[in-house]
Design a protein around this motif. Structure first.
Motif, PDB file in Angstrom:
ATOM      1  N   SER A  68       0.838  -1.207   0.000  1.00 50.09           N
ATOM      2  CA  SER A  68       0.000   0.000   0.000  1.00 50.09           C
ATOM      3  C   SER A  68       0.869   1.252   0.000  1.00 50.09           C
ATOM      4  CB  SER A  68      -0.915   0.019   1.223  1.00 50.09           C
ATOM      5  OG  SER A  68      -1.831  -1.036   1.171  1.00 50.09           O
ATOM      6  N   ARG A  69       1.907   1.258   0.859  1.00 51.20           N
ATOM      7  CA  ARG A  69       2.828   2.406   0.906  1.00 51.20           C
ATOM      8  C   ARG A  69       3.567   2.563  -0.422  1.00 51.20           C
ATOM      9  NH1 ARG A  69       4.169  -0.040   5.773  1.00 51.20           N
ATOM     10  NH2 ARG A  69       6.211  -0.580   4.941  1.00 51.20           N
ATOM     11  N   LYS A  70       3.990   1.443  -0.983  1.00 48.75           N
ATOM     12  CA  LYS A  70       4.727   1.474  -2.242  1.00 48.75           C
ATOM     13  C   LYS A  70       3.857   2.061  -3.362  1.00 48.75           C
ATOM     14  CE  LYS A  70       5.426  -2.294  -4.660  1.00 48.75           C
ATOM     15  NZ  LYS A  70       5.924  -3.586  -5.141  1.00 48.75           N
ATOM     16  N   THR A  71       2.603   1.638  -3.417  1.00 44.35           N
ATOM     17  CA  THR A  71       1.688   2.151  -4.437  1.00 44.35           C
ATOM     18  C   THR A  71       1.468   3.648  -4.267  1.00 44.35           C
ATOM     19  OG1 THR A  71       0.593   0.001  -4.569  1.00 44.35           O
ATOM     20  CG2 THR A  71      -0.620   1.899  -5.422  1.00 44.35           C
ATOM     21  N   ARG A  72       1.273   4.084  -3.035  1.00 44.45           N
ATOM     22  CA  ARG A  72       1.048   5.510  -2.758  1.00 44.45           C
ATOM     23  C   ARG A  72       2.288   6.339  -3.115  1.00 44.45           C
ATOM     24  NH1 ARG A  72      -1.349   9.781  -3.477  1.00 44.45           N
ATOM     25  NH2 ARG A  72      -1.182  11.346  -1.868  1.00 44.45           N
ATOM     26  N   VAL A  73       3.448   5.856  -2.788  1.00 45.96           N
ATOM     27  CA  VAL A  73       4.681   6.577  -3.094  1.00 45.96           C
ATOM     28  C   VAL A  73       4.873   6.682  -4.605  1.00 45.96           C
ATOM     29  CG1 VAL A  73       7.206   6.423  -2.960  1.00 45.96           C
ATOM     30  CG2 VAL A  73       5.831   6.102  -0.912  1.00 45.96           C
ATOM     31  N   ARG A  74       4.562   5.633  -5.333  1.00 42.50           N
ATOM     32  CA  ARG A  74       4.676   5.693  -6.789  1.00 42.50           C
ATOM     33  C   ARG A  74       3.699   6.705  -7.381  1.00 42.50           C
ATOM     34  NH1 ARG A  74       5.744  -0.625  -8.441  1.00 42.50           N
ATOM     35  NH2 ARG A  74       7.928  -0.597  -7.834  1.00 42.50           N
ATOM     36  N   GLN A  75       2.499   6.782  -6.802  1.00 40.84           N
ATOM     37  CA  GLN A  75       1.534   7.777  -7.255  1.00 40.84           C
ATOM     38  C   GLN A  75       2.072   9.194  -7.001  1.00 40.84           C
ATOM     39  OE1 GLN A  75      -1.905   6.715  -4.963  1.00 40.84           O
ATOM     40  NE2 GLN A  75      -2.701   5.290  -6.503  1.00 40.84           N
ATOM     41  N   LEU A  76       2.604   9.411  -5.799  1.00 45.63           N
ATOM     42  CA  LEU A  76       3.174  10.722  -5.474  1.00 45.63           C
ATOM     43  C   LEU A  76       4.330  11.070  -6.406  1.00 45.63           C
ATOM     44  CD1 LEU A  76       3.170  10.580  -1.579  1.00 45.63           C
ATOM     45  CD2 LEU A  76       1.854  12.152  -3.008  1.00 45.63           C
ATOM     46  N   LYS A  77       5.172  10.091  -6.681  1.00 44.34           N
ATOM     47  CA  LYS A  77       6.300  10.325  -7.581  1.00 44.34           C
ATOM     48  C   LYS A  77       5.801  10.760  -8.959  1.00 44.34           C
ATOM     49  CE  LYS A  77      10.117   7.952  -9.855  1.00 44.34           C
ATOM     50  NZ  LYS A  77      10.755   6.667 -10.090  1.00 44.34           N
ATOM     51  N   ALA A  78       4.799  10.077  -9.473  1.00 44.30           N
ATOM     52  CA  ALA A  78       4.246  10.435 -10.786  1.00 44.30           C
ATOM     53  C   ALA A  78       3.646  11.839 -10.765  1.00 44.30           C
ATOM     54  CB  ALA A  78       3.192   9.413 -11.208  1.00 44.30           C
ATOM     55  N   GLU A  79       2.956  12.178  -9.672  1.00 46.89           N
ATOM     56  CA  GLU A  79       2.369  13.515  -9.555  1.00 46.89           C
ATOM     57  C   GLU A  79       3.456  14.600  -9.530  1.00 46.89           C
ATOM     58  OE1 GLU A  79      -0.184  13.580  -6.115  1.00 46.89           O
ATOM     59  OE2 GLU A  79      -1.329  11.841  -6.826  1.00 46.89           O
ATOM     60  N   TYR A  80       4.497  14.368  -8.749  1.00 47.78           N
ATOM     61  CA  TYR A  80       5.575  15.356  -8.653  1.00 47.78           C
ATOM     62  C   TYR A  80       6.362  15.465  -9.956  1.00 47.78           C
ATOM     63  CZ  TYR A  80       4.759  16.020  -3.682  1.00 47.78           C
ATOM     64  OH  TYR A  80       4.192  16.343  -2.486  1.00 47.78           O
ATOM     65  N   LYS A  81       6.543  14.343 -10.650  1.00 47.08           N
ATOM     66  CA  LYS A  81       7.218  14.397 -11.944  1.00 47.08           C
ATOM     67  C   LYS A  81       6.419  15.242 -12.930  1.00 47.08           C
ATOM     68  CE  LYS A  81       9.201  10.872 -13.937  1.00 47.08           C
ATOM     69  NZ  LYS A  81       9.492   9.505 -14.437  1.00 47.08           N
ATOM     70  N   ALA A  82       5.100  15.067 -12.916  1.00 48.27           N
ATOM     71  CA  ALA A  82       4.239  15.851 -13.809  1.00 48.27           C
ATOM     72  C   ALA A  82       4.306  17.335 -13.447  1.00 48.27           C
ATOM     73  CB  ALA A  82       2.802  15.337 -13.741  1.00 48.27           C
ATOM     74  N   LEU A  83       4.283  17.637 -12.156  1.00 47.47           N
ATOM     75  CA  LEU A  83       4.409  19.033 -11.722  1.00 47.47           C
ATOM     76  C   LEU A  83       5.738  19.631 -12.178  1.00 47.47           C
ATOM     77  CD1 LEU A  83       3.034  19.058  -8.059  1.00 47.47           C
ATOM     78  CD2 LEU A  83       2.133  20.338 -10.007  1.00 47.47           C
ATOM     79  N   ALA A  84       6.810  18.894 -11.990  1.00 51.43           N
ATOM     80  CA  ALA A  84       8.142  19.388 -12.359  1.00 51.43           C
ATOM     81  C   ALA A  84       8.259  19.578 -13.865  1.00 51.43           C
ATOM     82  CB  ALA A  84       9.212  18.425 -11.860  1.00 51.43           C
ATOM     83  N   LYS A  85       7.572  18.765 -14.624  1.00 50.10           N
ATOM     84  CA  LYS A  85       7.609  18.897 -16.080  1.00 50.10           C
ATOM     85  C   LYS A  85       6.911  20.182 -16.533  1.00 50.10           C
ATOM     86  CE  LYS A  85       7.647  15.270 -19.063  1.00 50.10           C
ATOM     87  NZ  LYS A  85       7.126  14.075 -19.700  1.00 50.10           N
ATOM     88  N   ASP A  86       5.813  20.505 -15.858  1.00 49.28           N
ATOM     89  CA  ASP A  86       5.031  21.688 -16.222  1.00 49.28           C
ATOM     90  C   ASP A  86       5.586  22.977 -15.637  1.00 49.28           C
ATOM     91  OD1 ASP A  86       3.324  20.066 -17.648  1.00 49.28           O
ATOM     92  OD2 ASP A  86       1.880  19.863 -16.004  1.00 49.28           O
ATOM     93  N   ASP A  87       6.124  22.912 -14.430  1.00 46.93           N
ATOM     94  CA  ASP A  87       6.608  24.097 -13.734  1.00 46.93           C
ATOM     95  C   ASP A  87       8.121  23.969 -13.547  1.00 46.93           C
ATOM     96  OD1 ASP A  87       7.203  26.194 -12.040  1.00 46.93           O
ATOM     97  OD2 ASP A  87       5.587  25.765 -10.611  1.00 46.93           O
ATOM     98  N   LYS A  88       8.884  24.751 -14.285  1.00 49.66           N
ATOM     99  CA  LYS A  88      10.350  24.636 -14.260  1.00 49.66           C
ATOM    100  C   LYS A  88      10.977  25.092 -12.946  1.00 49.66           C
ATOM    101  CE  LYS A  88      10.435  22.930 -18.285  1.00 49.66           C
ATOM    102  NZ  LYS A  88      10.486  21.508 -18.386  1.00 49.66           N
ATOM    103  N   SER A  89      10.184  25.707 -12.054  1.00 50.27           N
ATOM    104  CA  SER A  89      10.726  26.112 -10.754  1.00 50.27           C
ATOM    105  C   SER A  89      10.680  24.958  -9.751  1.00 50.27           C
ATOM    106  CB  SER A  89       9.955  27.314 -10.200  1.00 50.27           C
ATOM    107  OG  SER A  89       8.631  26.930  -9.863  1.00 50.27           O
ATOM    108  N   ILE A  90      10.072  23.839 -10.136  1.00 50.23           N
ATOM    109  CA  ILE A  90       9.957  22.663  -9.257  1.00 50.23           C
ATOM    110  C   ILE A  90      10.919  21.591  -9.748  1.00 50.23           C
ATOM    111  CG2 ILE A  90       8.426  20.802  -8.491  1.00 50.23           C
ATOM    112  CD1 ILE A  90       6.091  22.742  -8.760  1.00 50.23           C
ATOM    113  N   ARG A  91      11.604  20.958  -8.811  1.00 46.13           N
ATOM    114  CA  ARG A  91      12.511  19.855  -9.121  1.00 46.13           C
ATOM    115  C   ARG A  91      12.024  18.625  -8.364  1.00 46.13           C
ATOM    116  NH1 ARG A  91      14.033  22.713 -12.764  1.00 46.13           N
ATOM    117  NH2 ARG A  91      15.958  23.884 -12.768  1.00 46.13           N
ATOM    118  N   ALA A  92      11.934  17.527  -9.070  1.00 41.12           N
ATOM    119  CA  ALA A  92      11.562  16.254  -8.446  1.00 41.12           C
ATOM    120  C   ALA A  92      12.786  15.366  -8.422  1.00 41.12           C
ATOM    121  CB  ALA A  92      10.424  15.587  -9.210  1.00 41.12           C
TER     122      ALA A  92
END
Length: 98
Positions: A68-92
């Motif tokens: 469950s933790r692993k699945t949630r962390v992977r979801q968060l990682k995907a969300e942060y990667k998408a944010l970093a791709k769209d907003d260049k001031s964010i680094r994942a």
């Protein structure tokens, strides 16, 4: 490792050995080989998968929580990667701490 060897001996050795020779020395002289692992497995999953059926039943809750933790962390990682791709001031950035 060969790249590290090249960096280390850039000025110390007149002629560096090629990657093939480097591999051959490790394979024949040290009985070591190079390969990329098919998949990295954490200690919890490895322990669970290599346990008897009885031990797996005992570890089932821990294993389910782990997944469950692993699945949630992977979801968060995907969300942060998408944010970093769209907003260049964010680094994942991710780290393997094992």
């Amino acid at each position: 490792m060969h790249e590290l060897y090249q960096e280390e001996h850039a000025n110390n050795q007149p002629k560096q050995v090629k990657l093939k020779y480097y591999r051959d020395v490790f394979n024949t002289e040290f009985n070591l080989s190079f390969h990329k692992p098919k998949k990295d497995v954490c200690n919890v999953c490895f322990s669970y998968n290599n346990s008897s059926e009885q031990e797996q039943l005992e570890k089932q809750d821990e294993y389910d929580n782990h997944h469950s933790r692993k699945t949630r962390v992977r979801q968060l990682k995907a969300e942060y990667k998408a944010l970093a791709k769209d907003d260049k001031s964010i680094r994942a950035v991710t780290f393997d701490l094992a």
